[in-house]
Enzyme design. Structure first.
Site, short mmCIF file in Angstrom:
data_model
loop_
_atom_site.label_atom_id
_atom_site.label_comp_id
_atom_site.label_asym_id
_atom_site.label_seq_id
_atom_site.Cartn_x
_atom_site.Cartn_y
_atom_site.Cartn_z
CB ILE A 218 -0.77 0.11 1.30
CG1 ILE A 218 -1.43 -1.16 1.50
CG2 ILE A 218 -1.62 1.23 1.37
CD1 ILE A 218 -1.92 -1.50 3.04
CG HIS A 219 3.21 3.01 -2.97
ND1 HIS A 219 2.96 1.97 -3.61
CD2 HIS A 219 3.14 4.09 -3.73
CE1 HIS A 219 2.90 2.18 -4.88
NE2 HIS A 219 3.04 3.61 -5.11
NE ARG A 220 -0.42 3.88 -6.96
CZ ARG A 220 0.59 4.29 -7.61
NH1 ARG A 220 0.72 5.83 -7.86
NH2 ARG A 220 1.05 3.53 -8.12
#
Ligand code: UD1
Ligand code: UDP
Length: 381
Positions: A218-220
Site C-alpha cells: 500500500i502506498h498510493r
C-alpha cells in the site's frame, strides 16, 4: 556511439532501468553509452541502494539528492539541478520511466532544451486526473519523441489523444513515434525469478510456507493520506487474515509507515499490532519481493508494478484503487478493483481465492529492453 542519459528517482524506475542497462551491457555496449542520473526522490537504503547492487545496475553518474517535498518543490528542484547536467553531457536522447515527479521533471527540462525524449511506459492512463501520476504521464507523453508502450491499451490511449500510429522519420517532438514493445518489468521478472528462488531466504526468515500466505503493498496517496481509507484497508486485511487463518505479509512503504505512526492510538491499530498473522515488515529487495510474489497465493495492492507482477507470476490480485491503468488484468478476470472499501476488498478476496484463472500473454516476450535499444539506435543512424 550514441549517448543516452537515463533519469531515475523512485523505486520502480530503478527496477525498470535495470532491464535497459542490462541490455546495453550485454548487446549494445559498443553502440550506446549510458549516463545515469538519480534524482534522489527515493533515498532510504531499502528504497534505492539495495536495487543497484542486487540488479547489477551500473552506479549512478550523478545524484541530485533532491529528497522529499511537495509536488512543486520536488519537481522544480529536480529540474533546476538536472538542466546543467543536460547542458554539460549533451546527450543524444534522454530516457525517462513511468509517471513519477522525477519523470515529469526530467521530461520538461529535456524537451525545453530540444533534446529528444524517450518515454518508457508511455500511454498508460487511469483517466483520473486527481492522481498526481496521471498528470505526470500525460505531460510527459506529450513532450516525448519516442513513446514505448507496454500494452495495446497504451497505444489506443495515445491514438485517442492525437498521436498517429503511422509516422515516418525523422522523428521529433512534433513528429513523435509510438511503439508497442512489451514491458521491461516482465523482462526483469523472467530474468531474476530463478535467482530469487536460489538466493532469497525471505520465506524462511518470516516462517511462512509457500502457497500459504497473502502479499500486500500500500502506498498510493489516496490510501495513505486519507485516514478512513487506510483504516478501511487494514480492517479488511485484519478480517481476511483471521477468517482465512492466513498470514498477510506487508512490506511497508515509508509513506505508509508514517501515516500509520500518525494514527497509532486508534483501536484498529492496536488490533493489528496484536494480530500475529499481519506481518508488517520493512520494504524488501527485488529478489525477496519476487520470491514473495511467486510463492504467495494472492496479492492485495495499490501498486502499479505489483499489479503487473501478480499477472507475471499468475496470482490473483485485489486492486486497492478505484481504477487501474492495467485494465487487461481486470478484463482477464485475474484482478478485481476494490478501492479502499472493506466490504469490496473482502468480497474480491473471497471471489478470487477459489476462481480458476487464465493468464494469456499481454506483456510481450521478455525482450522489451532489447527492442527499445534497437529502435533508439535505428532512429539515430
Ligand atoms: C512515488 C511516486 C509514485 C510511485 C512511488 C513508488 C510521485 C508523485 N509519486 O510515490 O508514483 O508509485 O513513488 O514507490 O512521484 N519517503 C521516505 N524515504 C524514501 C522515500 C520517501 O521516507 O526513500 C517518504 C517521505 O516521507 C516522503 C513520502 O515517503 O514524503 C512520499 O515519497 P514521494 O517520493 O514523494 O512519493 P511516493 O509516495 O514514494
Ligand atoms: N518492490 C520491491 N520491494 C518492496 C515493494 C515493491 O522490490 O518492498 C518492487 C516491486 O516488485 C515492483 C516495484 O517495486 O517491481 C513497484 O514499485 P512501487 O510499488 O513502489 O511503485 P509503483 O509500481 O506503484 O509505481
Amino acid at each position: 556511439m550514441i549517448k543516452l542519459l537515463t533519469i531515475i528517482g523512485a523505486r520502480p524506475q530503478i527496477i525498470k532501468a535495470a532491464a535497459i542497462s542490462r541490455a546495453i551491457k550485454n548487446s549494445f555496449s559498443t553502440r550506446i553509452k549510458e549516463v545515469i542520473v538519480h534524482t534522489g526522490q527515493h533515498y532510504d537504503e531499502k528504497m534505492s541502494a539495495v536495487f543497484f547492487s542486487e540488479l547489477q545496475i551500473p552506479g549512478e553518474d550523478y545524484n541530485l539528492k533532491t529528497g522529499s517535498g511537495s509536488h512543486a518543490v520536488q519537481t522544480a528542484e529536480i529540474m533546476r539541478l538536472f538542466e546543467p547536467i543536460l547542458l554539460h553531457e549533451k546527450p543524444d536522447a534522454v530516457l525517462v520511466y513511468g509517471d513519477t515527479n522525477s519523470t515529469l521533471a526530467g521530461a520538461l527540462a529535456t524537451s525545453k532544451l530540444h533534446i529528444p525524449l524517450v518515454h518508457v511506459e508511455a500511454g498508460m492512463r487511469s483517466f483520473n486526473k486527481l492522481m498526481p501520476e496521471e498528470i505526470n504521464r500525460i505531460c510527459c507523453d506529450h513532450v516525448s519523441t519516442f513513446l514505448f508502450s507496454p500494452t495495446q491499451t497504451g497505444i489506443k490511449n495515445l491514438i485517442r489523444e492525437g498521436f498517429s500510429a503511422k509516422t515516418n522519420p525523422p522523428y521529433s517532438i512534433n513528429n513523435p513515434k509510438i511503439f508497442a514493445c512489451g514491458d521491461v518489468m516482465y523482462d526483469n521478472s523472467l530474468y531474476f525469478s530463478a535467482e530469487a528462488k536460489l538466493k532469497s531466504k525471505i520465506l524462511e526468515s518470516l516462517s511462512i510456507s509457500s502457497g500459504q500466505f497473502i502479499l500486500c503493498t500500500i502506498h498510493r496517496d489516496s490510501n495513505t493520506d486519507v485516514a478512513e481509507n487506510l483504516q478501511a484497508i487494514f480492517k479488511a486485511l485484519n478480517n481476511i487474515s483471521l477468517s482465512a487463518n492466513q498470514p498477510i505479509v506487508i512490506p511497508l512503504h515509508p509513506r505508509t509507515a508514517k501515516a500509520i505512526a500518525a494514527n497509532q492510538e486508534d483501536v484498529l491499530w492496536q488490533e493489528i499490532k496484536n494480530n500475529n498473522l499481519i506481518k508488517i515488515i520493512e520494504p524488501v529487495s527485488f529478489l525477496d519481493m519476487i520470491r514473495l510474489e511467486s510463492e504467495c497465493n494472492l496479492i492485495i495492492t495499490d501498486s502499479g508494478g505489483v499489479q503487473k507482477e501478480s499477472y507475471f507470476f499468475k496470482k490473483p490480485c485485489v486492486i486497492l484503487r478505484n481504477e487501474t491503468e492495467w485494465v487487461e488484468l481486470v478484463d482477464a478476470g485475474t484482478a478485481i478493483i476494490a478501492g479502499a472499501d472493506s466490504e469490496k476488498i473482502i468480497a474480491a478476496y473471497q471471489s478470487l481465492k477459489t476462481a480458476s484463472l487464465n493468464f494469456p500473454p499481454i506483456f510481450g516476450d521478455g525482450k522489451a529492453a532489447e527492442f527499445i535499444c534497437n529502435e533508439i539506435l535505428a532512429a539515430f543512424n
